[in-house]
Design an enzyme around this catalytic site. Sequence first.
Site, PDB file in Angstrom:
ATOM      1  NE  ARG A 185      -6.845  -6.034  -2.655  1.00  0.00           N
ATOM      2  CZ  ARG A 185      -7.140  -4.900  -2.015  1.00  0.00           C
ATOM      3  NH1 ARG A 185      -8.163  -4.152  -2.410  1.00  0.00           N
ATOM      4  NH2 ARG A 185      -6.417  -4.514  -0.984  1.00  0.00           N
TER       5      ARG A 185
ATOM      6  CG  HIS B 184      -2.074   0.934   1.097  1.00  0.00           C
ATOM      7  ND1 HIS B 184      -1.917   2.309   1.138  1.00  0.00           N
ATOM      8  CD2 HIS B 184      -3.391   0.715   0.881  1.00  0.00           C
ATOM      9  CE1 HIS B 184      -3.096   2.884   0.974  1.00  0.00           C
ATOM     10  NE2 HIS B 184      -4.008   1.937   0.810  1.00  0.00           N
TER      11      HIS B 184
HETATM   12  C1  SIN Z   1      -7.598   1.722   1.519  1.00  0.00           C
HETATM   13  O1  SIN Z   1      -8.548   2.198   2.086  1.00  0.00           O
HETATM   14  O2  SIN Z   1      -6.741   2.383   0.937  1.00  0.00           O
HETATM   15  C2  SIN Z   1      -7.414   0.227   1.532  1.00  0.00           C
HETATM   16  C3  SIN Z   1      -8.562  -0.436   0.938  1.00  0.00           C
HETATM   17  C4  SIN Z   1      -8.113  -1.551   0.053  1.00  0.00           C
HETATM   18  O3  SIN Z   1      -7.115  -2.199   0.350  1.00  0.00           O
HETATM   19  O4  SIN Z   1      -8.729  -1.755  -0.995  1.00  0.00           O
END
Ligand code: SIN
Length: 499
Positions: free
Chosen positions: A375, A229
């Site tokens: 994803r 992330h």
């Molecule tokens: C986010 O809110 O950035 C994470 C949600 C996700 O992993 O799709």
Amino acid sequence: MIKTDCLIVGTGLAGLFTALNLDEKLKVCIISKTKIEYSNSVLAQGGIAAEYNDDELLHQEHINDTLKAGSYLNDKEAVEFLVENAYESIKKLISFGVQFDIGADNKFLVTKEGGHSSRRIFHSGGDATGKNVTSTLIAELMKRENITFIEETMAVDLITENNQAIGMICLDKFEEYQSIYAKKIVIATGGIGSVYNATTNDLLATGDGIGIAYRKNVIVNDMEFIQFHPTAFYDEKNHSRQRFLITEALRGEGARLINVEEERFMKKYSPKLMELAPRDIVSQAIFREMYDTWTDHVYLDTRHLDAKFLKNRFPTVFNHLKNHGVILGVDLIPVSPCEHFLCGGIETDLNAKTSLKNLYAVGESANTKVHGANRLASNSLLECLVFAKSATEDIHKNIKSKQLVKEIDYNNIVSYNYNYKPIRKKIGDYMDEHVSIVRDEAGLKLTLKTLKKIIVNLKKYPNATKNYYETLNLATTAFLITEQALNREKSIGCHYRIN
Ligand code: SIN
């Protein structure tokens, strides 16, 4: 010994939704390694992607966005299945009492995140989607008499007979072995974040389902596709391996990324999509910027946005940052990428069936092949819902009345005191250094060799403790990621090789 019709391992969204969709005539046992309310799903901020408009074109766009984010390595049929069942899943959640955010015009407030070509992400409590959805489902499950929750019980090994799953060996809260026999078994153990030294996951995510499945030769694939992330909160004072997530929806509402020299750098990497490019592109861009500016973070800039709006729209993020001395809409937020999501896992078909008869996998531990090489944001909770539902439909069709039982003697495995912390640290260090956002052949080979040795030693000295099995599962998961990353020589999606 416990006998049940259906055993569900894990109490995240996928496990809970499976249990809720099962016929109330079936006896269902659902186990949690700790407490029912702890899971990765609880931490999910962004939301659930779903088109609620009937417009065929908008559905097609969700399919296209998912395929594009996954570098077209996704299974197209699985993606179509995901998108076509998306709004039904939202309606089902609403029927269980989940409240999605609604605007003054009485319409759903939907947001946008990276890689989405339109606003289609449902959210609840602003950025508390996972918490609100799971707590509503747990309350609903508590009313069901056919469901038994067993807490502090860890699944450690599948029991098989004639090439089918018939039960699970578990360690209970006293760390005593217990057998649970079931006609159908669903693995819903979630992610693998603890394999790395920094993750947005709950640290309970030790790849347990993957370790269990792999030990019984169940097909596990696409493990090289680990999503990082882009915007985990970077806090120098935080010494936990778990990092606080700053939801991508914040960028969906206009937050920008700048480097420590205050340059808005995404224009170099994705001039059209900028901060809303898919996560693999944004994380790789941040990695490059940190390298070029000799730092270990960049900033999320929300100073141009309405602070009052941000406080209401993102209460979880607002409060967390405030507690750490950063005010949303006023201060720059230091962020850096870290492990977030496993795109691959235990291979499943459209009915969530694995390669072993009577064994299903749902949620992050499954590889439904909807994500391909990376994803699309907010497709993960959706995947939990859609495939949990299809698993239950298959279970209803195929459950047999006959229950198979085979006595297992685990008395030869003793329990002894051993500190697995150094081994876990070593796994994390190697994975961070060599199997992270950027990978190369020499680093992958070195890591594989180290992990092989760790696994051989762990298997030589089995120990009847949860800590032992977690460490074995971590080592196995790390091994699978590394081996499959070594086998895929070309960069694609979130697998980036420099040689
Ligand atoms: C986010 O809110 O950035 C994470 C949600 C996700 O992993 O799709």
